[in-house]
Design a protein around this motif. Structure first.
Motif, PDB file in Angstrom:
ATOM      1  N   PHE A   1       0.828  -1.195   0.000  1.00 60.43           N
ATOM      2  CA  PHE A   1       0.000   0.000   0.000  1.00 60.43           C
ATOM      3  C   PHE A   1       0.873   1.260   0.000  1.00 60.43           C
ATOM      4  O   PHE A   1       0.613   2.218  -0.750  1.00 60.43           O
ATOM      5  CB  PHE A   1      -0.941   0.007   1.205  1.00 60.43           C
ATOM      6  CG  PHE A   1      -1.647   1.308   1.392  1.00 60.43           C
ATOM      7  CD1 PHE A   1      -2.712   1.666   0.558  1.00 60.43           C
ATOM      8  CD2 PHE A   1      -1.225   2.220   2.355  1.00 60.43           C
ATOM      9  CE1 PHE A   1      -3.338   2.889   0.697  1.00 60.43           C
ATOM     10  CE2 PHE A   1      -1.854   3.442   2.496  1.00 60.43           C
ATOM     11  CZ  PHE A   1      -2.914   3.780   1.664  1.00 60.43           C
TER      12      PHE A   1
ATOM     13  N   GLU B   1       2.282   2.023  -3.377  1.00 64.14           N
ATOM     14  CA  GLU B   1       1.263   2.668  -4.225  1.00 64.14           C
ATOM     15  C   GLU B   1       1.122   4.144  -3.879  1.00 64.14           C
ATOM     16  O   GLU B   1       1.027   5.012  -4.746  1.00 64.14           O
ATOM     17  CB  GLU B   1      -0.105   2.003  -4.022  1.00 64.14           C
ATOM     18  CG  GLU B   1      -0.301   0.695  -4.742  1.00 64.14           C
ATOM     19  CD  GLU B   1      -1.726   0.177  -4.498  1.00 64.14           C
ATOM     20  OE1 GLU B   1      -2.690   0.902  -4.825  1.00 64.14           O
ATOM     21  OE2 GLU B   1      -1.859  -0.934  -3.952  1.00 64.14           O
ATOM     22  N   LEU B   2       1.125   4.432  -2.595  1.00 69.48           N
ATOM     23  CA  LEU B   2       0.867   5.791  -2.120  1.00 69.48           C
ATOM     24  C   LEU B   2       1.977   6.750  -2.568  1.00 69.48           C
ATOM     25  O   LEU B   2       1.713   7.921  -2.888  1.00 69.48           O
ATOM     26  CB  LEU B   2       0.741   5.770  -0.589  1.00 69.48           C
ATOM     27  CG  LEU B   2       0.310   7.055   0.110  1.00 69.48           C
ATOM     28  CD1 LEU B   2      -0.984   7.613  -0.489  1.00 69.48           C
ATOM     29  CD2 LEU B   2       0.120   6.795   1.613  1.00 69.48           C
TER      30      LEU B   2
ATOM     31  N   ASP C   1       1.302   8.090  -5.935  1.00 76.49           N
ATOM     32  CA  ASP C   1      -0.027   8.701  -6.084  1.00 76.49           C
ATOM     33  C   ASP C   1       0.017  10.166  -5.609  1.00 76.49           C
ATOM     34  O   ASP C   1       0.805  10.502  -4.720  1.00 76.49           O
ATOM     35  CB  ASP C   1      -1.018   7.905  -5.218  1.00 76.49           C
ATOM     36  CG  ASP C   1      -2.451   8.332  -5.466  1.00 76.49           C
ATOM     37  OD1 ASP C   1      -3.064   7.753  -6.386  1.00 76.49           O
ATOM     38  OD2 ASP C   1      -2.940   9.238  -4.757  1.00 76.49           O
TER      39      ASP C   1
END
Lengths: 431, 431
Positions: free
Chosen positions: B208, B211-212, B215
């Motif tokens: 996670f 991904e962050l 982003d």
């Protein structure tokens, strides 16, 4: 009991006691002097005994250099403590010289425009100021030929004694109430000494230890907070020394100190006075403030009522390490607060928790409940205009939040619990 | 991702980055160099990046004096770290310069006739070595203009990040698996940053966070163990510097170091080589030994099999802070152990607990499970004749037993539970 102990003021081998600049024990009430020994009460008036010194006056510059060249622990102050001159070469846990944190974030939040410092004793080996006092007791135990170190404890002290005895190569046998939290029991047991759980309250444990000292079963035992108490208590002087040295050999204007038995506060005052007497700091006024939990506030109650007598209370507070309902040094604390122009104040459990979180949030220091009491009282005294926000103030944190998790756990958890996805993260409103 | 990050190698205000002697990032695989920035992987070969320096060679005596006159924390080594020259004046939690304990009691018990030392990092502000690495990441975050500090964590790192961010005046938002022990959750939450519990495993949390970073929601965020990792990792060099300085500017002969990702071990080796290069210690051989838990031993398995490739494992051990089944620096650890004549070994959970108790009983140090792994491996290597008992050996304790109580609680309790009477005490056979 005291007479019997006076007779054993030399070691079991018959040699005389060598504890550095310590020359005698003197009664705080009547002034009577006794040879250094494992005694704690005056045979004349039953007053408490404290260590009297022949301090190295006359060469402040030389003394300051000697201290600054010493080790990064309390033994840099060996010339001012009841310990042998070669103490730093012996196996001990070497507490002290913990951080004095300049708390600028906290100062801003509290509206303090002067210097605000936290003396953070969670940095000690077993993470509380107890290591300072136990380290003195170890040296006294060695000097008097004791081979077993003991104490009554609600947990923290038993851990400190266990650790110090292990390093020093002494046996330990400590006593706790049977119903302590698991964490404290583990800390008290892990160092491998004997740990005895007593079916009863802390008061029962205390009474049992007093019996044991007078019994053959307790012979050769040094109880750090009973028959070694006069030496043990001197360890708190090192907080005064460190604070002033870390401020650049300068007295703070205001100190806020927690009160359990009150011993720590009285010894910090003693240490400050010694530094003035020795010429290591300028002779100027300072104010000492005492902090209690509302649920155990016998000293602040007496202070506010203008009384000299401290009436015992039955403790009911989350600040368990300060929960002494009948503090032995209460009257001395009242004297010091009044003499220096300070005060004694208390805060409730909610204010304690708030203060723990405030300190963590502003300075990254996780204090135990006693630290929450001290900072909570600091905040209250500032709000009431009793503490001067323009001066240099030092607030003590005497322990570590890891030891009192229960106090904050119910209100310290995740901001959000989410699935591992960016959408869930955005929905939680944290981006 | 890496290319994007290279472009942001100046701060958001456009000024160039000033991180003391750090001049570039260089790829550990292909040697390609990149400007200092929040990147961690080579755009050419995807190899890991590390900090390259222009170190102050040529005047070892001057450098040594400068270090010794510095503060009692890692910033005394600022001339050798990727931090601005004025780092010590900024608000940070100032970890390091923890005790190097000469462990004579332990040495006797283990049959070590040379010097045996414990480097005890439980003395750091949040009681683990993580404070060292996070402190570097904070300076990198400031340099790159990040205002939020973040990490994926199994608990300890989130606490260290929370504390460091609070002191530094940065926001923090950290990520943990949702099913951690209460104590670790409290430590991660108490400093007031955002704490996000992820419904999943630590691997899910890690994925996670990756991904962050890519982003928009993660823009302006410094993940200490991802996009700030090259700087963060350098903090472990300070362990090497401190050990040598505390030995009197002397290299130990043997070091025993725990392996999680392996980063700490490789950076200690880097630090030792730098001290030799700078002329601060004599150029002589030293051996580095790695320690793993049997339940998560990918590196020791590869070492014993004579392989260069580290095969991932599914961890199952009480040493949770070392439970990285696919250690990023595993191959480098193998290189170092083989090059220096060291070894990598592992111990089982029972041996870990025994070693925790041995260290507590002999030296009064309560180590977390990782410390038990390191001492357990030390004992095993001595028994197997791999470690030389006549030499100077340093064993690392990287954390605090208070954080892993569960490992020892089942076997650490009172010696006896008695009524508060002398008769009961005598019957228990403890007199």
């Amino acid at each position: 009991m005291a007479v019997q102990a006076v007779e054993s003021s030399t070691t079991s081998s018959g040699s005389s006691v060598s504890l550095g600049p310590a020359v005698a024990l003197s009664c705080r009430e009547c002034g009577e002097r006794f040879p250094l020994g494992p005694i704690f009460a005056c045979v004349e008036c039953f007053g408490p005994l404290e260590v009297a010194y022949d301090l190295p006056t006359g060469d402040p510059e030389g003394l300051r250099r000697r201290i600054e060249a010493g080790p990064n622990n309390i033994w840099r102050y060996a010339p001012l403590l009841p310990v042998p001159a070669d103490v730093a070469d012996k196996p001990n846990i070497n507490p002290g010289f913990t951080k004095l944190v300049k708390a600028d974030n906290l100062a801003r939040e509290l509206g303090v425009t002067g210097e605000l410092h936290i003396k953070d004793d969670s940095g000690n080996p077993t993470h509380s100021f107890k290591d300072r006092v136990v380290a003195q007791a170890v040296e006294a135990a060695r000097a008097f030929g004791f081979t077993t170190l003991s104490c009554s404890s609600t947990g923290n002290l038993a851990g400190a004694v266990g650790a110090a005895a292990a390093r020093a190569g002494l046996r330990s046998c400590t006593f706790i109430p049977h119903d302590l939290e698991q964490g404290k029991v583990v800390m008290a047991a892990i160092y491998g000494g004997d740990l005895v759980a007593i079916e009863g309250t802390y008061d029962d444990v205390n009474r049992f230890c007093s019996e044991l000292i007078g019994d053959p079963a307790g012979e050769g035992w040094g109880f750090v907070n009973v028959n070694l108490r006069p030496y043990y208590a001197e360890g708190s002087k090192t907080l005064a020394y460190e604070i002033c040295e870390q401020l650049g050999w300068r007295l703070p204007d205001q100190l806020v100190i927690p009160i359990a038995s009150g011993s720590q506060l009285t010894k910090i005052d003693k240490g400050l006075k010694e530094l003035i007497e020795l010429g290591l700091v300028e002779d100027k006024p300072y104010k000492i403030f005492g902090a209690q939990a509302e649920g155990c506030s016998p000293v602040s109650t007496a202070f506010k009522a203008g009384q000299d007598v401290v009436r015992p209370q039955k403790p009911n507070t989350i600040a368990k390490s300060l929960a002494i309902g009948n503090p032995a040094d209460g009257p001395y604390v009242l004297d010091i607060a009044r003499r220096t122009g300070g005060a004694v104040e208390d805060v409730n459990d909610e204010q304690i928790v708030d203060a723990i979180k405030l300190l963590a949030r502003t300075e990254g220091i996780f204090a135990e409940t006693a630290g929450g009491v001290t900072l909570g009282v600091t905040r209250k005294l500032l709000e009431n205009g009793v503490l001067d926000p323009t001066l240099t103030t030092v607030v003590l944190n005497t322990g570590d939040g890891l030891k009192t998790l229960d106090a904050v756990a119910p209100t310290s958890g995740p901001t959000a619990v989410i699935r591992p996805s960016l959408d869930a993260f955005r929905e939680a409103g944290l981006a």
